[in-house]
Scaffold this active site. Structure first.
Site: not given
Ligand code: NAD
Length: 297
Positions: A98, A69-70, A173, A248
């Site tokens: 994260t 999740l975000p 991390k 972030k």
């Molecule tokens: P994203 O925004 O693409 O995905 C998050 C998903 O969570 C979305 O599809 C959203 O609809 C869903 N969501 C939000 N609230 C919800 C709820 N209450 N119930 C169900 N679903 C819900 O984000 P992402 O890029 O996939 O990143 C996810 C995590 O991974 C974050 O914490 C980010 O910091 C971490 N991260 C991302 C990357 C990257 O390169 N994108 C790399 C390392 C870590």
């Protein structure tokens, strides 16, 4: 393991979670998928997951839950609001988002008080690594929780490392990414200065990459187009690791530093610089774009 989970609830199928859930399916797990986004759910279903209508419904018949999740507020509300109440005794919780260390520890303590094992298992690696199953997981939790989580995480990554008790995955991390942010800024300013002095970037790379100024930011992810191995600088700073995500992680790092009284002047400087870059409307481009800002572009 004889009691290895075979059915997994996956909550949060965005850029990262979508590929991770697909890799669980490819490795023989049954995945019950929930996301607030219809598009994310449809995609997960097309990759072999079973879509469900809520996080609570995802718990039915599952041995483990993965959340991606975000931010901390989403994690806390999904666990407290739905997962804790609907999960069967013995369900294992894995949060791969994260988030801040304090929230990770609070949610883990709440899970433990209800008798559940939980790990915080944030990842290193971006969307390509999530799709390719080559993520690195940094894991916080008890030895028993780690042992239970390892086969699930191994299905989504190439390395699974136990960092200590609850919250220590998040600690690893943010310390790593603070170091990455600071070394990228330093690498960018060195290249920008070298050019102004009249030193060819390729020549500077050839020297510094085998000298004491070498770092991952230089030799694996060079911010100068056409120098070093292929990296986002070669494709207009598209893809890669977004400025907004680096910002972030730096905010999480400096927030944790002030909570524990750690001095992080380089982390603070990197945060301020990435904030400036984001304010210029560049939050979606790769974080090595920092070089253009330091060149005054
Ligand atoms: P994203 O925004 O693409 O995905 C998050 C998903 O969570 C979305 O599809 C959203 O609809 C869903 N969501 C939000 N609230 C919800 C709820 N209450 N119930 C169900 N679903 C819900 O984000 P992402 O890029 O996939 O990143 C996810 C995590 O991974 C974050 O914490 C980010 O910091 C971490 N991260 C991302 C990357 C990257 O390169 N994108 C790399 C390392 C870590």
């Amino acid at each position: 393991m004889t009691d290895a989970p075979r059915t997994i609830a996956f909550i949060g199928l965005g850029n990262m979670g979508g590929g991770m859930a697909t890799n669980l399916v490819k490795n023989g797990f049954a995945v019950r998928a929930f996301d607030l986004s219809e598009d994310a759910l449809a995609k997960a279903e097309s990759h072999g997951a079973t879509r469900v209508a809520s996080a609570g419904e995802a718990m039915i018949g599952t041995d483990a839950v993965v959340t991606m999740l975000p931010a901390g507020a989403h994690v806390e509300s999904v666990y407290s609001g739905e997962i804790f109440g609907a999960a069967a005794p013995g369900t294992l919780f894995l949060d791969c988002s994260t988030i801040d260390v304090a929230t990770a520890r609070r949610v883990s303590e709440a899970a433990a008080a209800l008798g559940f094992d939980m790990v915080d298992a944030p990842v290193s690696g971006g969307i390509a690594a999530a799709n390719g199953g080559t993520l690195t997981f940094m894991v916080g939790g008890t030895d028993a929780a780690f042992d239970r989580a390892r086969p699930i995480l191994s299905a989504m990554g190439k390395a699974v490392i136990h960092a200590g008790g609850a919250g220590n995955g998040q600690a690893a991390k943010i310390c790593n990414n603070m170091l990455l942010g600071a070394t990228m800024v330093a690498t960018c300013e060195a290249f920008a200065m070298a050019k102004k002095i009249g030193l060819d970037p390729q020549t500077f790379y050839d020297i510094s990459s085998v000298s004491s100024g070498q770092s991952w930011s230089m030799t694996s992810y060079c911010p100068v187009p056409g120098v070093g191995p292929q990296s986002p600088s070669d494709t207009g700073y598209q893809g890669g690791f977004a400025v907004g995500l680096m910002l972030k992680d730096l905010k999480l790092a400096t927030q944790a530093a002030s909570q524990v009284g750690a001095s992080v002047p380089m982390g603070n400087a990197a945060e301020a610089l990435y904030q400036l870059l984001a304010n210029k409307g560049e939050a979606a481009r790769d974080f090595s774009l920092m070089i253009e800002m330091l060149e005054g572009k």
